[in-house]
Enzyme design. Structure first.
Site, PDB file in Angstrom:
ATOM      1  N   LYS A 171       0.837  -1.204   0.000  1.00  0.00           N
ATOM      2  CA  LYS A 171       0.000   0.000   0.000  1.00  0.00           C
ATOM      3  C   LYS A 171       0.875   1.260   0.000  1.00  0.00           C
ATOM      4  O   LYS A 171       0.599   2.221  -0.727  1.00  0.00           O
ATOM      5  CB  LYS A 171      -0.946  -0.015   1.214  1.00  0.00           C
ATOM      6  CG  LYS A 171      -2.046  -1.074   1.087  1.00  0.00           C
ATOM      7  CD  LYS A 171      -2.857  -1.276   2.371  1.00  0.00           C
ATOM      8  CE  LYS A 171      -3.846  -2.431   2.187  1.00  0.00           C
ATOM      9  NZ  LYS A 171      -4.639  -2.716   3.406  1.00  0.00           N
TER      10      LYS A 171
ATOM     11  N   GLN B 251      -4.680  -1.515   9.771  1.00  0.00           N
ATOM     12  CA  GLN B 251      -4.618  -2.843   9.160  1.00  0.00           C
ATOM     13  C   GLN B 251      -5.190  -3.898  10.111  1.00  0.00           C
ATOM     14  O   GLN B 251      -4.851  -3.927  11.294  1.00  0.00           O
ATOM     15  CB  GLN B 251      -3.169  -3.171   8.778  1.00  0.00           C
ATOM     16  CG  GLN B 251      -2.990  -4.470   7.990  1.00  0.00           C
ATOM     17  CD  GLN B 251      -3.612  -4.432   6.588  1.00  0.00           C
ATOM     18  OE1 GLN B 251      -3.753  -3.367   5.984  1.00  0.00           O
ATOM     19  NE2 GLN B 251      -4.001  -5.575   6.077  1.00  0.00           N
TER      20      GLN B 251
ATOM     21  N   ASP C 180     -10.984   2.872   4.224  1.00  0.00           N
ATOM     22  CA  ASP C 180     -11.294   1.441   4.166  1.00  0.00           C
ATOM     23  C   ASP C 180     -12.810   1.207   4.068  1.00  0.00           C
ATOM     24  O   ASP C 180     -13.244   0.102   3.739  1.00  0.00           O
ATOM     25  CB  ASP C 180     -10.793   0.741   5.436  1.00  0.00           C
ATOM     26  CG  ASP C 180      -9.535  -0.079   5.208  1.00  0.00           C
ATOM     27  OD1 ASP C 180      -9.319  -0.525   4.071  1.00  0.00           O
ATOM     28  OD2 ASP C 180      -8.790  -0.275   6.181  1.00  0.00           O
TER      29      ASP C 180
HETATM   30  N1  GUN Z   1      -6.944  -6.895   6.316  1.00  0.00           N
HETATM   31  C1  GUN Z   1      -7.290  -7.623   5.226  1.00  0.00           C
HETATM   32  N2  GUN Z   1      -7.820  -6.825   4.280  1.00  0.00           N
HETATM   33  C2  GUN Z   1      -7.814  -5.571   4.780  1.00  0.00           C
HETATM   34  C3  GUN Z   1      -8.224  -4.307   4.269  1.00  0.00           C
HETATM   35  O1  GUN Z   1      -8.731  -4.164   3.160  1.00  0.00           O
HETATM   36  N3  GUN Z   1      -8.028  -3.243   5.092  1.00  0.00           N
HETATM   37  C4  GUN Z   1      -7.489  -3.370   6.336  1.00  0.00           C
HETATM   38  N4  GUN Z   1      -7.351  -2.277   7.079  1.00  0.00           N
HETATM   39  N5  GUN Z   1      -7.101  -4.521   6.842  1.00  0.00           N
HETATM   40  C5  GUN Z   1      -7.261  -5.623   6.066  1.00  0.00           C
END
Ligand code: GUN
Length: 291
Positions: free
Chosen positions: A52, A96, A119
């Site tokens: 990311k 996350q 998100d």
């Molecule tokens: N863990 C697995 N997929 C995601 C996501 O799209 N965002 C976040 N913050 N954590 C995750």
């Protein structure tokens, strides 16, 4: 059979975003700034968050990685969330998941400023999405909708079967596919661990979206000819013959299912890269709204 190429499509989207960022710079505007909070040392999470941050650099965003130890208390994390909410330089941020067991995930997600919730996990955004109001859409479902759109997959009135009811993928996916619009207007069945005789549903499906996390769960005898298959699974399966010690497996027996499919996503290179591209798209939107 057409491969739904998430790698190529996500690169197209990143190029489009990079052009917009370039134009923002030329106008002397602030560029989008994404922050990511990572608590602990989970291997997969480290990889995702790293991707990311790299993607931000690629499109010209600013990024901040906040790494906190696994021993971080709920209080300390909530204080960090408050700080990010109040930091005017940050346009959007993510925490996350999964978080260490001693931290209440719901409490943390509720504390995120919904206007910075790129998100789309805050109940305000989730509710707005369900009510067809403008909102941040969770990146993975959003990426799947974008793939269906860009490859012109017909979803109108089709039987869509979603496998898995997670808050991140299955549940929002079921909502998006049932909404009015294109893609959308599907007749959606949301299946999960308590569903009986799941193959009775998958065999009737025009579109199957699998977010289960069981390697090669979906076999060729569970699908009909011409099906569209979206594989959200990314399970690390130990494999000593690989330098990393594991291989990534999707939920779909790709070799055999692809022989019957009209459209299918590969793993890797399908849904995964789309998730990151859509997170960038949400962050660009957050900047524009805050502008
Ligand atoms: N863990 C697995 N997929 C995601 C996501 O799209 N965002 C976040 N913050 N954590 C995750």
């Amino acid at each position: 059979m057409t491969l739904l190429d998430g790698k190529k499509t996500s690169n197209d989207i990143k190029d489009e975003i990079a052009l917009e960022v370039q134009a923002m710079k030329e106008r002397g505007e602030k560029v989008p700034h994404l922050a990511a909070v990572l608590v602990g040392e989970d291997g997969a999470s480290l990889t995702y968050v790293g991707s990311k941050v790299r993607a931000c650099e690629r499109v010209g965003f600013e990024s901040t990685l906040v790494k906190m130890p696994a021993s971080t208390s709920e209080e300390e994390l909530l204080a960090k969330v408050k700080e990010l909410n109040e930091n005017d330089a940050i346009d959007g941020y993510i925490v996350q998941l999964p978080l260490p067991k001693h931290i209440d995930e719901q409490k943390v997600l509720l504390a995120v400023d919904s206007e910075k919730d790129v998100d789309g996990f805050h109940p305000e955004n989730f509710g707005k999405m369900a009510l067809d109001m403008p909102a941040f859409i969770p990146a993975t479902p959003y990426g799947i909708m974008e793939l269906l759109d860009r490859y012109d997959v017909d979803t109108q009135g089709k039987n869509t079967v979603v496998i898995g009811r997670s808050h991140i993928v299955g549940r929002p996916m079921s909502i998006l596919m049932s909404r009015k619009g294109n893609p959308g207007n599907s007749t959606v069945t949301l299946t999960h661990s308590r569903t009986q005789n799941i193959e009775e549903f998958t065999k009737e499906a025009d579109i199957i979206i699998s977010a289960l996390g069981v390697p090669e769960f979906l076999k060729a005898d569970m699908v009909k000819e011409g099906v569209t298959v979206i594989d959200v699974g990314i399970t690390r399966v130990p494999d000593e013959s690989h330098p990393k010690g594991y291989v990534i497996k999707g939920d779909v027996d790709f070799e055999n299912v692809s022989a019957k499919a009209s459209f299918i996503t590969p793993v890797p290179g399908g849904v995964g890269p789309m998730t990151i591209a859509m997170l960038l798209k949400n962050t660009l939107l957050a900047r524009k709204v805050r502008q």
